[in-house]
Design a protein around this motif. Structure first.
Motif, PDB file in Angstrom:
ATOM      1  N   MET A  49       0.819  -1.211   0.000  1.00  0.00           N
ATOM      2  CA  MET A  49       0.000   0.000   0.000  1.00  0.00           C
ATOM      3  C   MET A  49       0.855   1.265   0.000  1.00  0.00           C
ATOM      4  SD  MET A  49      -2.896  -1.160   2.751  1.00  0.00           S
ATOM      5  CE  MET A  49      -4.130  -2.405   2.361  1.00  0.00           C
ATOM      6  N   ARG A  50       2.084   1.156   0.525  1.00  0.00           N
ATOM      7  CA  ARG A  50       2.955   2.330   0.553  1.00  0.00           C
ATOM      8  C   ARG A  50       3.230   2.834  -0.861  1.00  0.00           C
ATOM      9  NH1 ARG A  50       5.035   6.049  -0.296  1.00  0.00           N
ATOM     10  NH2 ARG A  50       6.727   7.228   0.666  1.00  0.00           N
ATOM     11  N   GLY A  51       3.464   1.927  -1.795  1.00  0.00           N
ATOM     12  CA  GLY A  51       3.718   2.322  -3.174  1.00  0.00           C
ATOM     13  C   GLY A  51       2.526   3.014  -3.816  1.00  0.00           C
ATOM     14  N   ARG A  52       1.316   2.649  -3.420  1.00  0.00           N
ATOM     15  CA  ARG A  52       0.111   3.261  -3.996  1.00  0.00           C
ATOM     16  C   ARG A  52      -0.083   4.699  -3.509  1.00  0.00           C
ATOM     17  NH1 ARG A  52      -5.197  -0.323  -4.092  1.00  0.00           N
ATOM     18  NH2 ARG A  52      -5.618   1.206  -5.750  1.00  0.00           N
ATOM     19  N   MET A  53       0.661   5.097  -2.478  1.00  0.00           N
ATOM     20  CA  MET A  53       0.526   6.446  -1.925  1.00  0.00           C
ATOM     21  C   MET A  53       1.387   7.478  -2.654  1.00  0.00           C
ATOM     22  SD  MET A  53       0.378   5.509   2.137  1.00  0.00           S
ATOM     23  CE  MET A  53      -0.941   4.437   2.742  1.00  0.00           C
ATOM     24  N   ASP A  54       2.226   7.022  -3.595  1.00  0.00           N
ATOM     25  CA  ASP A  54       3.164   7.929  -4.253  1.00  0.00           C
ATOM     26  C   ASP A  54       2.575   8.681  -5.439  1.00  0.00           C
ATOM     27  OD1 ASP A  54       5.266   7.487  -2.517  1.00  0.00           O
ATOM     28  OD2 ASP A  54       6.102   5.842  -3.694  1.00  0.00           O
ATOM     29  N   GLU A  61      -2.906   0.787  -9.789  1.00  0.00           N
ATOM     30  CA  GLU A  61      -3.193   2.213  -9.808  1.00  0.00           C
ATOM     31  C   GLU A  61      -2.903   2.844  -8.442  1.00  0.00           C
ATOM     32  OE1 GLU A  61      -4.231   4.268 -12.355  1.00  0.00           O
ATOM     33  OE2 GLU A  61      -3.752   2.508 -13.584  1.00  0.00           O
ATOM     34  N   PRO A  62      -2.425   4.091  -8.423  1.00  0.00           N
ATOM     35  CA  PRO A  62      -2.158   4.740  -7.130  1.00  0.00           C
ATOM     36  C   PRO A  62      -3.447   5.137  -6.425  1.00  0.00           C
ATOM     37  CG  PRO A  62      -1.802   6.285  -8.924  1.00  0.00           C
ATOM     38  CD  PRO A  62      -2.085   4.955  -9.568  1.00  0.00           C
ATOM     39  N   PHE A  63      -3.343   5.350  -5.119  1.00  0.00           N
ATOM     40  CA  PHE A  63      -4.461   5.914  -4.377  1.00  0.00           C
ATOM     41  C   PHE A  63      -4.693   7.346  -4.852  1.00  0.00           C
ATOM     42  CE2 PHE A  63      -3.116   2.982  -0.714  1.00  0.00           C
ATOM     43  CZ  PHE A  63      -4.121   2.070  -0.981  1.00  0.00           C
ATOM     44  N   GLU A  64      -5.948   7.750  -4.840  1.00  0.00           N
ATOM     45  CA  GLU A  64      -6.313   9.112  -5.225  1.00  0.00           C
ATOM     46  C   GLU A  64      -6.414   9.965  -3.964  1.00  0.00           C
ATOM     47  OE1 GLU A  64     -10.179  11.252  -7.290  1.00  0.00           O
ATOM     48  OE2 GLU A  64      -9.748   9.147  -7.773  1.00  0.00           O
ATOM     49  N   LEU A  65      -5.762  11.122  -3.978  1.00  0.00           N
ATOM     50  CA  LEU A  65      -5.813  12.002  -2.810  1.00  0.00           C
ATOM     51  C   LEU A  65      -7.258  12.384  -2.510  1.00  0.00           C
ATOM     52  CD1 LEU A  65      -2.803  14.452  -3.429  1.00  0.00           C
ATOM     53  CD2 LEU A  65      -2.849  12.334  -2.084  1.00  0.00           C
ATOM     54  N   GLY A  66      -7.640  12.293  -1.246  1.00  0.00           N
ATOM     55  CA  GLY A  66      -8.974  12.674  -0.823  1.00  0.00           C
ATOM     56  C   GLY A  66     -10.039  11.621  -1.041  1.00  0.00           C
ATOM     57  N   ALA A  67      -9.695  10.533  -1.728  1.00  0.00           N
ATOM     58  CA  ALA A  67     -10.649   9.439  -1.957  1.00  0.00           C
ATOM     59  C   ALA A  67     -10.408   8.335  -0.932  1.00  0.00           C
ATOM     60  CB  ALA A  67     -10.488   8.889  -3.371  1.00  0.00           C
ATOM     61  N   PRO A  68     -11.428   7.518  -0.639  1.00  0.00           N
ATOM     62  CA  PRO A  68     -11.230   6.441   0.327  1.00  0.00           C
ATOM     63  C   PRO A  68     -10.076   5.529  -0.082  1.00  0.00           C
ATOM     64  CG  PRO A  68     -13.563   6.690  -0.177  1.00  0.00           C
ATOM     65  CD  PRO A  68     -12.826   7.574  -1.141  1.00  0.00           C
ATOM     66  N   LEU A  69      -9.200   5.226   0.877  1.00  0.00           N
ATOM     67  CA  LEU A  69      -8.150   4.239   0.644  1.00  0.00           C
ATOM     68  C   LEU A  69      -8.780   2.865   0.469  1.00  0.00           C
ATOM     69  CD1 LEU A  69      -5.551   5.452   3.301  1.00  0.00           C
ATOM     70  CD2 LEU A  69      -5.495   5.851   0.834  1.00  0.00           C
ATOM     71  N   GLU A  70      -8.027   1.959  -0.126  1.00  0.00           N
ATOM     72  CA  GLU A  70      -8.535   0.620  -0.414  1.00  0.00           C
ATOM     73  C   GLU A  70      -7.600  -0.435   0.157  1.00  0.00           C
ATOM     74  OE1 GLU A  70      -8.541   0.606  -4.638  1.00  0.00           O
ATOM     75  OE2 GLU A  70     -10.468   1.649  -4.806  1.00  0.00           O
ATOM     76  N   GLY A  71      -8.161  -1.583   0.429  1.00  0.00           N
ATOM     77  CA  GLY A  71      -7.362  -2.709   0.883  1.00  0.00           C
ATOM     78  C   GLY A  71      -8.270  -3.883   1.148  1.00  0.00           C
ATOM     79  N   ALA A  72      -7.675  -5.041   1.314  1.00  0.00           N
ATOM     80  CA  ALA A  72      -8.466  -6.241   1.556  1.00  0.00           C
ATOM     81  C   ALA A  72      -9.221  -6.129   2.876  1.00  0.00           C
ATOM     82  CB  ALA A  72      -7.570  -7.469   1.547  1.00  0.00           C
TER      83      ALA A  72
END
Length: 332
Positions: A49-54, A61-72
């Motif tokens: 998940m750290r890589g998706r924060m960059d 796909e990276p996490f979108e700023l301000g959007a809900p984070l995702e994970g199992a």
């Protein structure tokens, strides 16, 4: 109905600051046809998940700023407009970092039916377990009697990898940090080597002492000094499965590669990176092999549990301190 969820407010530099994680609350829209609403009971946090924060697309796909984070996550269906997922169904999905998820039915999996605690499907029988099995069997093509080295050997992935390797009959060595983790490995018949305070030469010496004849398989979770030392201890024809390199996930800039890559040539070794999602078609095969062993208590697995949605960022950040033994989970 309301949902609470975490976002990040900026792309982190180095180790993410706790303040980057923001907890929000909002009303969910009415269910559309084919959608399901789930009350989450367990959340997974994982190093990838750290890589998706960059903010950069890699293999995901990276996490979108301000959007809900995702994970199992695992939860129970509380409202449904999808016939395959009636109310009460236990499911696994990727709508984590929140207490209530609303998703299309196509993004859900019904939990398998082994007699195990449901959170096992986020750990030993979930993505980490599948990752351990895939790296050893599909990538490194582990054979009976192979000598196997695993870095990050007491983590969610490594702790299953060493046990699966033990069952093949060769010498198994695990690299870990804390004395508690080293003791756990030794208790499971794995030769344990600590990396804390050692440079590559010292770690190489410790690995040679643990397994003088060298390694046929190296399961890589850490990178850095562990990789450099491992390259020094390969046997001819060795296979390296690169699962992760957590030592550099929070690096501010480029990190130096090992200075001894020539060992891959000298030992005629094969080094291959892999992403478990590419091999998910083999998940039923993994479950068929490993599920009964977990159900019967033949495989031991550890969990580190944080309580409450509010602790999710803290659980995630602890991954990079080596503060977890086995799978890091958040219980809601």
């Amino acid at each position: 109905m309301q949902t609470r969820f975490f976002t990040i407010s900026d792309h982190p530099q180095g180790t993410p600051a706790r303040e980057l994680f923001e907890l929000h609350e909002q009303a969910l829209p009415d269910l559309a046809e084919g959608e399901v609403r789930i009350r989450n009971t367990w959340l997974s946090v994982d190093p990838y998940m750290r890589g998706r924060m960059d903010g950069v697309t890699t293999y995901i796909e990276p996490f979108e700023l301000g959007a809900p984070l995702e994970g199992a996550a695992i939860g129970e269906v509380i409202e449904s407009r999808a016939a395959d997922f009636p109310v009460g169904t236990k499911v696994r999905h990727m709508g984590g970092w929140r207490d209530v998820a609303q998703l299309p039915a196509g993004e859900l999996e019904t939990l398998p039916t082994f007699e195990v605690p449901e959170q096992a499907y986020l750990g030993v029988l979930g993505m980490p377990g599948m990752t351990a099995w895939s790296g050893l069997n599909l990538i490194a093509e582990m054979k009976e009697g192979d000598n196997v080295l695993v870095s990050g050997a007491a983590g969610a992935v490594g702790s299953l990898a060493v046990q699966l390797a033990k069952a093949k009959g060769g010498t198994v060595v695990g690299i870990a940090g804390s004395q508690e983790k080293l003791d756990w490995l030794e208790a499971h018949g794995v030769k344990a080597v600590g990396y804390k305070g050692k440079d590559a030469a010292q770690l190489t010496a410790a690995l040679n002492e643990a397994c003088p004849e060298g390694f046929d398989v190296y399961y890589e979770n850490v990178g850095g000094t562990c990789l450099e030392a491992a390259l020094n201890t390969l046997r001819v024809g060795a296979r390296i499965a690169v699962c992760g390199m957590i030592s550099r996930y929070n690096a501010d800039g480029p990190s130096a590669g090992p200075g001894n890559l020539a060992m891959i040539l000298i030992r005629r070794a094969r080094m291959q990176g892999f992403i478990v999602f590419d091999h998910w078609a083999h998940y039923p095969q993994f479950l068929e092999e490993v599920g009964p062993q977990v159900e019967k208590g033949q495989i031991d697995y550890e969990e580190t549990v944080e309580e409450g949605l509010e602790r999710t960022p803290d659980a995630f950040l602890k991954l990079f301190e080596g503060a977890n033994r086995g799978k890091m989970l958040v219980k809601l």
